[in-house]
Design a protein around this motif. Structure first.
Motif, short mmCIF file in Angstrom:
data_model
loop_
_atom_site.label_atom_id
_atom_site.label_comp_id
_atom_site.label_asym_id
_atom_site.label_seq_id
_atom_site.Cartn_x
_atom_site.Cartn_y
_atom_site.Cartn_z
N LEU A 18 -0.26 1.73 4.51
CA LEU A 18 -1.28 1.56 3.47
C LEU A 18 -2.61 2.22 3.87
O LEU A 18 -3.38 2.65 3.02
CB LEU A 18 -1.51 0.07 3.18
N MET A 19 -2.88 2.32 5.18
CA MET A 19 -4.12 2.96 5.63
C MET A 19 -4.18 4.40 5.15
O MET A 19 -5.25 4.92 4.82
CB MET A 19 -4.17 2.99 7.16
N LEU A 20 -3.01 5.05 5.08
CA LEU A 20 -2.98 6.46 4.71
C LEU A 20 -2.80 6.66 3.22
O LEU A 20 -2.78 7.79 2.73
CB LEU A 20 -1.81 7.14 5.44
N THR A 21 -2.57 5.56 2.47
CA THR A 21 -2.21 5.74 1.05
C THR A 21 -3.12 4.94 0.12
O THR A 21 -3.81 5.51 -0.71
CB THR A 21 -0.75 5.31 0.83
N ALA A 22 -3.13 3.62 0.28
CA ALA A 22 -3.96 2.80 -0.62
C ALA A 22 -5.41 2.78 -0.15
O ALA A 22 -6.32 2.51 -0.93
CB ALA A 22 -3.40 1.39 -0.70
N LEU A 23 -5.62 3.02 1.14
CA LEU A 23 -6.93 3.13 1.79
C LEU A 23 -7.70 1.82 1.89
O LEU A 23 -8.12 1.44 2.97
CB LEU A 23 -7.80 4.17 1.08
N GLY A 24 -7.91 1.13 0.74
CA GLY A 24 -8.73 -0.08 0.76
C GLY A 24 -9.80 0.01 -0.30
O GLY A 24 -10.09 1.10 -0.81
N SER A 25 -10.38 -1.14 -0.64
CA SER A 25 -11.39 -1.15 -1.69
C SER A 25 -12.19 -2.43 -1.55
O SER A 25 -11.67 -3.46 -1.10
CB SER A 25 -10.70 -1.09 -3.06
N THR A 26 -13.46 -2.36 -1.93
CA THR A 26 -14.29 -3.57 -1.81
C THR A 26 -14.25 -4.39 -3.08
O THR A 26 -14.78 -5.50 -3.13
CB THR A 26 -15.75 -3.19 -1.51
N VAL A 27 -13.63 -3.86 -4.14
CA VAL A 27 -13.59 -4.60 -5.41
C VAL A 27 -12.14 -4.87 -5.81
O VAL A 27 -11.21 -4.28 -5.27
CB VAL A 27 -14.28 -3.80 -6.54
N ILE A 28 -11.99 -5.79 -6.78
CA ILE A 28 -10.65 -6.05 -7.31
C ILE A 28 -10.24 -4.84 -8.14
O ILE A 28 -10.97 -4.42 -9.04
CB ILE A 28 -10.66 -7.31 -8.20
N ASN A 29 -9.08 -4.28 -7.81
CA ASN A 29 -8.65 -3.10 -8.56
C ASN A 29 -7.26 -3.32 -9.13
O ASN A 29 -6.32 -3.70 -8.42
CB ASN A 29 -8.63 -1.88 -7.63
N TRP A 30 -7.12 -3.07 -10.43
CA TRP A 30 -5.79 -3.18 -11.05
C TRP A 30 -5.28 -1.83 -11.51
O TRP A 30 -4.25 -1.75 -12.18
CB TRP A 30 -5.83 -4.15 -12.25
N VAL A 36 -10.12 -12.07 -2.18
CA VAL A 36 -9.38 -11.92 -3.43
C VAL A 36 -9.04 -10.46 -3.73
O VAL A 36 -7.99 -10.17 -4.30
CB VAL A 36 -10.12 -12.60 -4.60
N ASN A 37 -9.91 -9.53 -3.29
CA ASN A 37 -9.56 -8.11 -3.52
C ASN A 37 -8.31 -7.71 -2.73
O ASN A 37 -7.52 -6.89 -3.17
CB ASN A 37 -10.74 -7.19 -3.22
N GLY A 38 -8.12 -8.37 -1.57
CA GLY A 38 -6.92 -8.10 -0.79
C GLY A 38 -5.69 -8.74 -1.42
O GLY A 38 -4.62 -8.13 -1.50
N ILE A 39 -5.85 -9.99 -1.90
CA ILE A 39 -4.70 -10.69 -2.50
C ILE A 39 -4.21 -9.93 -3.74
O ILE A 39 -3.02 -9.67 -3.90
CB ILE A 39 -5.08 -12.15 -2.85
N THR A 40 -5.16 -9.57 -4.61
CA THR A 40 -4.74 -8.87 -5.83
C THR A 40 -4.15 -7.50 -5.48
O THR A 40 -3.19 -7.06 -6.10
CB THR A 40 -5.92 -8.66 -6.79
N GLY A 41 -4.74 -6.85 -4.46
CA GLY A 41 -4.23 -5.54 -4.06
C GLY A 41 -2.80 -5.64 -3.53
O GLY A 41 -1.92 -4.87 -3.92
N THR A 42 -2.57 -6.64 -2.65
CA THR A 42 -1.22 -6.85 -2.13
C THR A 42 -0.26 -7.11 -3.28
O THR A 42 0.85 -6.55 -3.35
CB THR A 42 -1.21 -8.04 -1.15
#
Lengths: 252, 291
Positions: free
Chosen positions: B226-238, B79-85
């Motif tokens: 996105l690897m160089l910009t959004a990086l990634g996250s283990t939590v849902i981020n808005w 879900v953290n990926g879906i919301t991020g996308t």
């Protein structure tokens, strides 16, 4: 008779030095129908389109001379005001495809940002559609798309759209050439009715149409206004030899 | 009378048949990769797709390790990926759609001006630029000055990738509209702005919408920028200023973790179906318009 429109030495060129319309002078009477005839490429549409400044869309086109509408030179006026005073109907019916029948009639108001009350809108839609004889045919389907109508109905809708802004002059560029004889006949009857309210200038390829409906006729050839006068007189007794040859079908 | 050689006619008919069979075989070969990919993803990924897959964040290596040693399915979802996308692509669309449409209007209205020629050339260049390079640019422009990886940096990178698609589809659609439509609007005394906004763009809506959907589906699966910009996250981020995950980034992370690698199938299946759906909607709209 009042002269509503006056052309003074009007010249129009698409390429420098070549005139599609060459020093045309003419005065047009109020509440009359004037037909512009001539073979293809003689400049009749070019002349007509100059009157509501359509040529400004194409920067290559150069205009010189004067066009006086009610005494004001339209070439020096704001084009948006000119176009509201001189409405235009095109060769092919072109209702706005994303608008309903009612909204097509009101398009002139909506596009100009003029707010109308609901009652005001209904009144304009009904009176304009009635004056083009379309009201009884479409009063139950005002919310259907304009493109849902037949070709002849679409063209009458386009006339209603132009009439809604209450123009002084209605410019028509071969308005019936894409229509069948019955639809053509209806529009011709309509024009005879409309000339009580406004002045109509119609470009036509169809000589018998010019003879049937117009009060005055212009004959143009290669950009020159060869002959201009009373339609009946021009068709029975043309002054110029070129006009006679054209009306006899020897070229065109 | 000419003598007709029957054996040569038989030979020609045979050749025709062989050619037709070759066409059929080779065109089905083209379809094989997609079908094979779908089959493989469904086979390996369907077990993971369940309700928690859409509601829980990606599991930690420890959780996955414990589940695996107990012989259970890996817990958690994406879900953290879906919301991020959703966040990154929505903001990219918000940036790219108005800019792209107005650019397309300009190209359609002034097709021959020098500026148009330059803009058209540049959009082609952007379209051909590798996405990782666009990521590097967004990194240098946004991540470095603001001192943090963020969703907005990812959105800007994706917006740059969407622009050429939207610009060109807008231009092509507007060019197909009859000239008389614009003239009819102007002949009513309308301003040029109103003709564009109330007549031309609504008439071109289907074409514009298709272009936008295709642009969105094109960038939804992007990973490298996105690897160089959004990086990634283990939590849902808005929050657009914080690092954010995306489905494609999660697939990359799962791939790099031996305990999570089983999750790449379900995530890939989800991403592929999402993009296929966007493409099918776009295709449906095109068909409906051309009818």
């Amino acid at each position: 008779m009042n002269h509503i429109l006056e052309l003074k030495d009007l010249s129009i060129s698409y390429t420098p030095g070549k005139f599609a319309v060459n020093k045309v002078c003419a005065t047009i009477e109020e509440n009359s129908i004037t037909a512009i005839m001539g073979p293809s490429g003689c400049g009749k549409s070019t002349l007509l389109r100059a009157i509501n400044r359509m040529h400004e869309l194409y920067p290559d086109i150069k205009i010189s001379g004067e066009i006086l509408l009610k005494g004001n030179n339209i070439l020096q006026m704001n084009p948006m005001i000119v176009r509201r005073m001189a409405g235009m109907v095109f060769q092919h019916p072109n209702p706005f495809p994303t608008m309903s029948i009612a909204n097509n009639v009101l398009a002139g108001y909506n596009l100009n940002g003029i707010k109308l009350s609901k009652g005001g809108k209904e009144e304009i839609v009904e009176s304009c559609l009635s004056s083009v004889g379309l009201w009884n045919e479409v009063k139950d389907s005002l919310n259907k798309m304009g493109t849902f109508l037949s070709g002849g109905q679409q063209q009458r809708l386009c006339i209603a759209r132009a009439l809604a802004l209450k123009p002084d002059v209605l410019l028509m560029d071969e308005p019936t050439s894409a229509l069948d004889p019955i639809a053509t006949n209806r529009i011709e009857e309509l024009l005879l009715e409309l000339k009580k309210q406004l002045t109509i200038i119609i470009v036509t390829h169809n000589m018998s149409q010019a003879a049937r409906i117009s009060d005055h006729s212009m004959f143009m050839y290669l950009g020159d206004l060869i002959e201009y006068g009373n339609t009946e007189q021009m068709f029975t007794n043309p002054k110029d030899k070129k006009t006679e040859e054209y009306l006899n079908g020897q070229f065109g | 009378m000419r003598i007709i050689n029957t054996s040569s006619i038989v030979y020609r008919q045979l050749k025709d048949k062989a050619f037709f069979i070759a066409i059929c075989v080779l065109s089905s070969v083209m379809a094989i990769p997609l079908i094979a990919i779908l089959f493989e993803l469904i086979q390996k990924g369907y077990k993971q797709i369940s309700f928690p897959f859409f509601t829980e964040t990606a599991p930690s290596t420890l959780d996955a390790m414990m589940a695996k040693s107990a012989g259970e399915l890996i817990p958690g979802g994406i879900v953290n990926g879906i919301t991020g996308t959703l966040l990154i692509v929505s903001i990219a669309a918000l940036i790219a759609i108005p800019t792209g449409i107005l650019g397309g209007v300009y190209l359609a209205e002034k097709p021959k001006s020098i500026f148009s020629t330059i803009v058209r050339f540049l959009t082609e260049l952007i379209q051909g630029t590798p996405s990782i390079i666009i990521g590097v640019i967004a990194y240098a422009w946004i991540v470095v000055p603001f001192g943090s990886y963020s969703a907005i940096a990812g959105s800007i990178a994706l917006a740059i990738m969407m622009l050429p698609l939207i610009v060109r589809s807008t231009e092509e659609t507007l060019k197909m509209l009859p000239r008389s439509l614009k003239e009819a609007g102007l002949a009513l005394g309308s301003s040029y702005t109103n003709v564009v906004l109330k007549v031309l763009l609504p008439s071109a809506f289907n074409g514009l919408f298709t272009g936008i959907l295709l642009a969105i589906s094109r960038v939804t699966g992007e990973t490298a920028p996105l690897m160089l910009t959004a990086l990634g996250s283990t939590v849902i981020n808005w929050d657009i200023n914080n690092p954010t995950s995306s489905v494609s980034l999660l697939i990359w992370e799962f791939y790099n973790d031996p305990y999570l690698i089983d999750l790449i199938w379900s995530s890939s299946l989800f991403l592929l179906l999402l993009i296929l759906a966007l493409n099918l909607i776009a295709k449906y709209i095109v068909q409906r318009t051309s009818r």
